[in-house]
Design a protein around this motif. Structure first.
Motif, PDB file in Angstrom:
ATOM      1  N   GLY A  71      97.230  24.478  22.922  1.00  0.00           N
ATOM      2  CA  GLY A  71      96.167  24.574  23.608  1.00  0.00           C
ATOM      3  C   GLY A  71      94.841  24.655  22.850  1.00  0.00           C
ATOM      4  N   ILE A  72      94.924  25.212  21.748  1.00  0.00           N
ATOM      5  CA  ILE A  72      94.002  25.392  20.982  1.00  0.00           C
ATOM      6  C   ILE A  72      93.603  23.880  20.584  1.00  0.00           C
ATOM      7  N   ALA A  73      94.416  22.945  20.240  1.00  0.00           N
ATOM      8  CA  ALA A  73      94.235  21.649  19.946  1.00  0.00           C
ATOM      9  C   ALA A  73      93.459  20.961  20.971  1.00  0.00           C
ATOM     10  N   MET A  74      94.066  21.306  22.503  1.00  0.00           N
ATOM     11  CA  MET A  74      93.193  20.748  23.626  1.00  0.00           C
ATOM     12  C   MET A  74      91.951  21.013  23.455  1.00  0.00           C
ATOM     13  N   ARG A  75      91.276  22.216  23.136  1.00  0.00           N
ATOM     14  CA  ARG A  75      90.041  22.651  23.255  1.00  0.00           C
ATOM     15  C   ARG A  75      89.398  22.046  21.891  1.00  0.00           C
ATOM     16  N   ALA A  76      90.117  21.731  20.997  1.00  0.00           N
ATOM     17  CA  ALA A  76      89.524  21.438  19.779  1.00  0.00           C
ATOM     18  C   ALA A  76      89.288  19.761  19.928  1.00  0.00           C
ATOM     19  N   ARG A 121      99.127  13.158  22.316  1.00  0.00           N
ATOM     20  CA  ARG A 121     100.103  14.540  22.826  1.00  0.00           C
ATOM     21  C   ARG A 121      99.443  15.411  23.573  1.00  0.00           C
ATOM     22  N   VAL A 122      98.130  15.602  23.060  1.00  0.00           N
ATOM     23  CA  VAL A 122      97.382  16.603  23.852  1.00  0.00           C
ATOM     24  C   VAL A 122      96.773  16.057  25.041  1.00  0.00           C
ATOM     25  N   SER A 123      96.588  14.830  25.307  1.00  0.00           N
ATOM     26  CA  SER A 123      96.229  14.158  26.615  1.00  0.00           C
ATOM     27  C   SER A 123      97.287  14.280  27.448  1.00  0.00           C
ATOM     28  N   MET A 124      98.713  13.910  27.213  1.00  0.00           N
ATOM     29  CA  MET A 124      99.661  14.103  27.820  1.00  0.00           C
ATOM     30  C   MET A 124     100.020  15.447  28.472  1.00  0.00           C
ATOM     31  N   LEU A 125      99.751  16.264  27.697  1.00  0.00           N
ATOM     32  CA  LEU A 125     100.129  17.973  28.116  1.00  0.00           C
ATOM     33  C   LEU A 125      98.918  18.157  28.967  1.00  0.00           C
ATOM     34  N   ALA A 126      97.631  17.582  28.979  1.00  0.00           N
ATOM     35  CA  ALA A 126      96.401  18.034  29.913  1.00  0.00           C
ATOM     36  C   ALA A 126      96.888  17.332  31.166  1.00  0.00           C
ATOM     37  N   TRP A 127      97.564  16.068  31.286  1.00  0.00           N
ATOM     38  CA  TRP A 127      97.776  15.538  32.469  1.00  0.00           C
ATOM     39  C   TRP A 127      98.994  16.239  32.985  1.00  0.00           C
ATOM     40  N   ALA A 128      99.980  16.548  32.162  1.00  0.00           N
ATOM     41  CA  ALA A 128     101.170  17.271  32.799  1.00  0.00           C
ATOM     42  C   ALA A 128     100.641  18.504  33.542  1.00  0.00           C
TER      43      ALA A 128
END
Lengths: 244, 231, 724
Positions: free
Chosen positions: C168-173, C190-197
């Motif tokens: 989650g921190i990586a998403m904000r980063a 991976r960050v993008s995938m998680l965001a889309w999921a």
């Protein structure tokens, strides 16, 4: 004679002061240089002068008129023109069309109704773009793109010309040609304000040089004065530079 | 063995050529300073070294192994740490979260925090503060703390002093010297040439995308003002 | 007071749903930079899925919810990211927008394919049988309480994920500084995938919560959720807390307005349009963006059309019109005849979107205005009504543009979509009314309004054949106009403005005036198309001009090639000729054609120049050779003569004509060295020249890339296998 004056311009981004009480007075018919380390605020100052960025305080004066509140469009119509460090050419158009757009715009607002097509051809010859006039600009090398941008700004018949790193990407021949061109423009009465990394070029053609560091003007003078100025050496080389 | 080696690097942005055959070596346990005027190509050379920018030709070697085309996050996991120009921090994350991002390189969070506080005690007081609200010097300390927390093999510093008061710059370079004494190899790009020359083992001056002069710092001082101001 | 509380609870319930949906939208937008127009449609799709599991198959609610929210929706999100969205980085905003709009169309098509429309699919509220909870002065149903509770839970969960979990921190980063997050070793994909999921799951949750309150209908559910976008805009598509606040404002406004607005025929439609109006207002009060230079270098390539080519094109259009009119039966002409009138609407997009880079999703609304004008002023076929249709549509276009043009890119798209929704939900459905006692306005007579056939040059265009020829001529003339614009001063100016508004402003160009001109021009052209379309339909309803059809035309025209008039024809033809044709010829796959417009748009990411570019390349040798053109003309004329003499019937005629065209083109391509356009080479070279470390980011990762990576890293095959 035209003149451009910048008085006490301050720009703040959040808590950072990008420009701090910057004042510059240009001399009509001469080239004024503006140098300084990366991030000193040179392009920011150009954006303030052309109206793309409103200053937090201070004034921009063109021909004795305060233009600080005017839009970029209005300023351009008063005779202010610029080029961009990151080229802002119209990439889908040819060299001729790029210059033509500017000439057409001028015809739309200006009183003198010179034929835009003729203006364009004259500029193409003057800047030396005849051979590549039909090329689309996104296929040109950077050095030539810089010339096209200069030509485009000349099509508005500017009184004041701001050049943001016009020599970057040019080879030595191009830079020489460019220098001659700028000197002719200045001789014709155009006010030229030049931001440039090629210190050699600045020293060669500028009458006076302003040095910007951390958003402040730290020195003003002739090229030879600047080259030996302690504050300038310190800004460029670090605090202890002059006492090795 | 060189920790990092650039061989004949050519690089361009868009269509603007920036580097014309740059060669540079960072030997083990040494500090190398890359100096030069604005727009000479210093930052680009660093970006190429860190895998952020692909050279149009030439080779990048890390510990003797060719790494052209290796993605930056992989290089980071292999111990190459770039602290980019203009504060290498995430301004909207807290100090704690900023440090935590480093755990992707394989070091545990506890170790990262411990190392960071050891070197920069001030960060402990600011632990839960948003990084963007720190002072410029503190931000740069955080950036360095993050970089050093993973115990990198090579630390690359780009314009550490940008926008900082000279006194803070000196403080930061004291830490750089200390880190160097601990045996970490450092490649540093700096406009404040004299500050960095005091720390460096080797230096190179880059002008117009070419290495104009390289050698021991003492040999280079006179070349600097010419390179910078054409005088 | 009791009423007020009741409406507050209603409003907060709506707000809760919007908040859930909008937070998903913000999540994907901030981490990947793609505004997902299809976010609402994903919610719709999973609302249907949930209905299927829970109510059709009778699964227990917890199981159905778990399967939808934690398995199907996240998987679908990951799939979207990996297959479609990842390839979009570095493309223009228009391309990104078209791809996500196409995804919306595709999902609506998919839902209609699986769940036949028109059948009632009741969806119960949660715990619908339980009595509402008494809150003293008012009551709250358990469904409402659950909905509000879920929104709060989502807010807390998101906060925890984004501040406590490393990913989650990586998403904000990644939002803060994507390259820096890579330097830290975080893997951006991976960050993008998680965001889309997560985003898709939130959309699904919102869809399931909102569906019981309204009918389970694919288009309206997809677009109703558009209102949630207003909430996201509050947070400028970045801030989650502001998004939740925005949701409360929008939801409560909707609750109170629908509670307190008097129940009458004029305002019933307004209620449906409230979210769109709020969206429009929110967009307008956003601070003015600063003028900026070029953001991303476009990969577009639109060559300047030549006069000769333009005339050929116009002549070909007219000839095709005449041939069709003289060979096809009336029912066929009615089916396929609208290609040129809708084609004109598509043409209106060329100067606006293609040349100037402004986005409008409400061109069909302008067409609707043209249609209304011609219906009301064109009694007895007065051709002057067409002129009025153009002028009034242009005036409305300018009026819309005036406030909307402060916006750009995605915001402009949303603003024009909001305008279209306001028109087709409310204004077009208004019953007869009098404005200030002066004008008697009766737009669609609350249903349909009849249109008289056009009459001029002594001809009444009342049969499909003559209408076909008339619209073909009109299309040809408008094409010439659009090409003339491109070759002239205005066209250069528009292309210049698209590239750099900052440069234009510093040259003294009046940006607002220029944008206003092109918007009015484009609306006028759309109005003309709508007027002609109306005379062909003979009776028009608001449904002919709704947003979804507008989106289809937009997507297909961009696929055809938005920078050229040929693209407009391809766009209109694929919608109005190809689809019905496939449905007629291959009834077995007729059901699947609903997926076509969306599918074609999704594929656009691969070829941002549009189909017309490739087609032009193929035909270039033919067009430049007089001999070949003459051969083809003679050949086609001969086939046409055979058809007129009834020697052959329609199908052989079409097939032989196509054979002639293909044969001559092939011969031309073989005999003439093909002029390879340098720019086409540039765009391909650029694609191939993506630096290795950006592959998989700038464009999709392929096996070849892996090989190259291995090679460049210096690992030989043997080494690889040795390690393995």
């Amino acid at each position: 004679m035209a003149s451009l004056e910048v008085r006490d311009i301050t720009v703040r981004f959040g808590g950072n002061v990008a420009l701090d009480q910057v004042s510059i007075a240009t001399e009509p018919g001469s080239i004024t240089g503006l140098i300084g380390p990366n991030g000193a605020g040179k392009t920011t100052l150009f954006n303030v002068i052309t109206g793309l960025l409103p200053p937090s305080s201070g004034r921009v004066i063109l021909d004795g008129r305060d233009i600080t509140g005017l839009s970029p469009t209005k300023r351009a119509r008063l005779g202010l023109a610029r080029t961009f460090q990151r080229l802002e050419l119209f990439s889908l158009l040819t060299v001729r069309e790029n210059i033509r757009v500017a000439a057409d715009i001028r015809r739309g607002y200006s009183k003198d109704k010179d034929n835009p097509a003729e203006i364009v051809e004259a500029i193409i010859d003057r800047v030396g773009l005849r051979e590549i006039a039909e090329e689309r600009v996104d296929r040109l090398p950077t050095g030539q793109c810089r010339l096209v941008e200069l030509g485009r700004s000349l099509a508005t018949k500017p009184k004041v010309l701001l050049l943001d790193e016009p020599a970057s990407g040019q080879d030595e021949t191009e830079t020489e040609l460019f220098a001659t061109l700028l000197q002719q423009l200045a001789a014709d009465g155009t006010v030229v304000l030049l931001v440039e990394h090629d210190v050699q070029l600045v020293m060669n053609i500028c009458k006076s040089v302003h040095v910007l560091d951390f958003g402040q003007i730290i020195a003003v003078g002739s090229p030879s004065e600047i080259q030996t100025n302690e504050a300038v050496l310190a800004a460029y080389l670090g605090t202890g530079a002059t006492t090795p | 063995m060189n920790v990092l080696e650039l061989r004949g690097i050519h690089a361009a942005y868009d269509r603007i050529d920036v580097l014309f055959g740059v060669d540079l070596e960072v030997p083990e346990s040494s500090v190398v300073a890359l100096l030069g005027p604005n727009g000479a190509g210093k930052s680009t050379a660093l970006r190429v070294a860190a895998g952020l920018h692909a050279p149009s030709s030439g080779d990048v070697l890390v510990a003797g192994r060719r790494v052209n085309g290796v993605r930056p996050e992989e290089l980071a996991r292999r111990g190459l740490c770039l602290i980019p120009e203009g504060r290498g921090i995430f301004p909207n994350l807290t100090v704690r979260e900023n440090l935590r991002m480093m755990s992707y390189t394989g070091t545990s969070e506890a170790v990262i925090d411990e190392r960071a506080f050891l070197r920069f005690p001030r960060l402990k007081e600011r632990f839960t503060q948003t990084a963007g609200t720190l002072s410029g010097g503190e931000q740069q300390m955080l950036a360095m703390a993050r970089g050093l927390a993973t115990d990198p093999a090579l630390l690359i510093l780009d314009e550490l002093s940008m926008g900082l008061a000279p006194i803070i710059v000196e403080e930061l370079y004291e830490i750089v010297a200390q880190v160097a004494r601990e045996g970490v190899s450092i490649l540093v790009v700096e406009q404040f040439a004299s500050t960095v020359l005091g720390v460096a083992d080797f230096a190179a001056i880059i002008v117009h995308g070419r290495i104009a002069r390289a050698g021991r710092p003492a040999e280079l001082r006179d070349d600097l003002s010419k390179a910078y101001l054409g005088a | 007071m009791d009423k007020f509380l009741t409406f507050t609870i209603v409003g907060l319930t709506i707000a809760a749903i919007y908040a859930v949906i909008a937070s998903g939208l913000v999540l994907t937008y901030t981490t990947t930079g793609i505004f997902n127009f299809a976010h609402g449609a994903a919610g719709m799709l999973f609302a249907f899925t949930y209905w299927q599991l829970r109510f059709d198959w009778g699964w227990p609610a917890p199981v159905a919810l778990f399967v939808v929210l934690f398995i199907l929706a996240p998987l679908f999100g990951v799939l979207l990211e990996a297959v479609i969205m990842r390839g979009l980085e570095g493309t223009t905003e228009t391309v990104k927008l078209v791809v996500s709009i196409s995804l919306l169309l595709f999902m609506i098509g998919l839902a209609q394919l699986i769940w036949k429309p028109g059948i009632s699919r009741p969806m119960d509220n949660f715990y619908a049988q339980n009595p509402p909870i008494n809150l003293g002065p008012t009551t709250i149903t358990i469904h409402q309480a659950i909905t509000i509770g879920i929104a709060i839970a989502v807010a807390i969960t998101l906060r925890l994920v984004l501040t406590r979990l490393r990913i989650g921190i990586a998403m904000r980063a990644a939002v803060d500084d994507r390259p820096l997050s890579m330097l830290n070793g975080a893997r951006p994909n991976r960050v993008s995938m998680l965001a889309w999921a997560m985003g898709t799951s939130l959309a699904a949750l919102g869809g399931i919560l909102i569906a019981p309150g309204i009918a389970l209908d694919a288009p309206s559910l997809s677009l109703l959720i558009v209102s949630a976008y207003a909430a996201a805009i509050f947070g400028r598509l970045r801030s989650l807390p502001l998004t939740f606040l925005g949701a409360i404002v929008v939801g409560c406004a909707e609750g109170y307005l629908s509670g307190y607005l008097p129940q009458n025929q004029y305002l019933s439609g307004l209620r449906l349009a409230i979210p769109a109006i709020i969206l429009f207002i929110v967009l307008l009060v956003l601070p003015n963006p600063r003028l900026r230079g070029r953001m991303t270098r476009s990969r577009e390539f639109f060559p300047t059309p030549t006069i000769q080519g333009a005339l050929y094109f116009a002549a070909a259009v007219v000839v095709i019109g005449v041939i069709c009119a003289t060979t096809m039966t009336d029912p066929d002409l009615i089916t396929y005849g609208k290609v040129f009138s809708i084609g004109i609407v598509a043409l209106s997009l060329v100067p606006l979107v293609g040349y100037s880079g402004q986005i409008s999703l409400c061109q069909l609304s302008f067409a609707g205005i043209g249609a209304i004008v011609v219906a009301h002023l064109g009694h007895g076929g007065d051709p002057l009504a067409i002129v009025w249709a153009v002028l009034i549509a242009a005036a409305v276009g300018a009026l819309v543009a005036l406030p909307a043009l402060r916006l750009s890119g995605i915001y402009l798209a949303l603003g024009t979509a909001a305008f279209a929704v306001t028109l087709d939900r409310w204004v077009f459905t208004l019953p007869r009314l009098t404005v200030f006692g002066l004008f008697d306005v009766n737009l669609f007579e609350s249903g349909s309004v009849s249109v008289d056939p056009l009459k001029f040059l002594g001809t009444t265009f009342d049969d499909p054949g003559s209408q076909m020829i008339m619209t073909a001529v009109a299309f040809a003339l408008v094409s010439l106009l659009v090409i003339a614009i491109r070759r002239g001063r205005l066209g250069r100016r528009l292309l210049a403005m698209k590239d750099s508004e900052a440069a234009c402003a510093t040259l003294g160009l009046n940006l607002l005036g220029t944008k206003l001109t092109v918007f009015a021009l484009s609306a006028g052209i759309a109005g003309l198309g709508g007027a002609l379309y109306a005379t062909q339909l003979t009776s028009i309803t608001p449904n002919n001009f709704d947003l979804v059809s507008s989106l289809q035309i937009f997507a297909l025209t961009v696929v055809g090639g938005i920078g050229a008039v040929g693209g407009a024809l391809i766009g209109a033809a694929s919608l109005l000729v190809l689809l019905p044709l496939i449905a007629t010829l291959l009834p077995s796959i007729a059901r699947w054609v609903v997926l076509f417009p969306g599918g074609a748009g999704i594929a656009l990411g691969r070829n941002p120049n549009g189909a017309v570019h490739d087609i032009r390349e193929g035909f270039a040798p033919l067009i430049t050779s007089r001999k070949m053109m003459a051969a083809m003309t003679i050949g086609l004329a001969a086939v046409y003569a055979l058809r007129l003499a009834d020697v052959i019937t329609n199908w052989p005629f079409v097939l032989i004509s196509l054979a002639v065209i293909v044969a001559v083109t092939i011969v031309a391509n073989l005999t003439q060295p093909r002029v390879v356009e340098a720019a086409a080479g540039v765009s391909e070279a650029e694609l191939a020249d993506v630096p290795l470390e950006w592959r998989g980011i700038d464009r999709a990762w392929t096996e070849a890339d892996r090989d190259e990576l291995d090679r460049r890293v210096g690992m030989s095959e043997a080494e690889l296998h040795g390690v393995a």
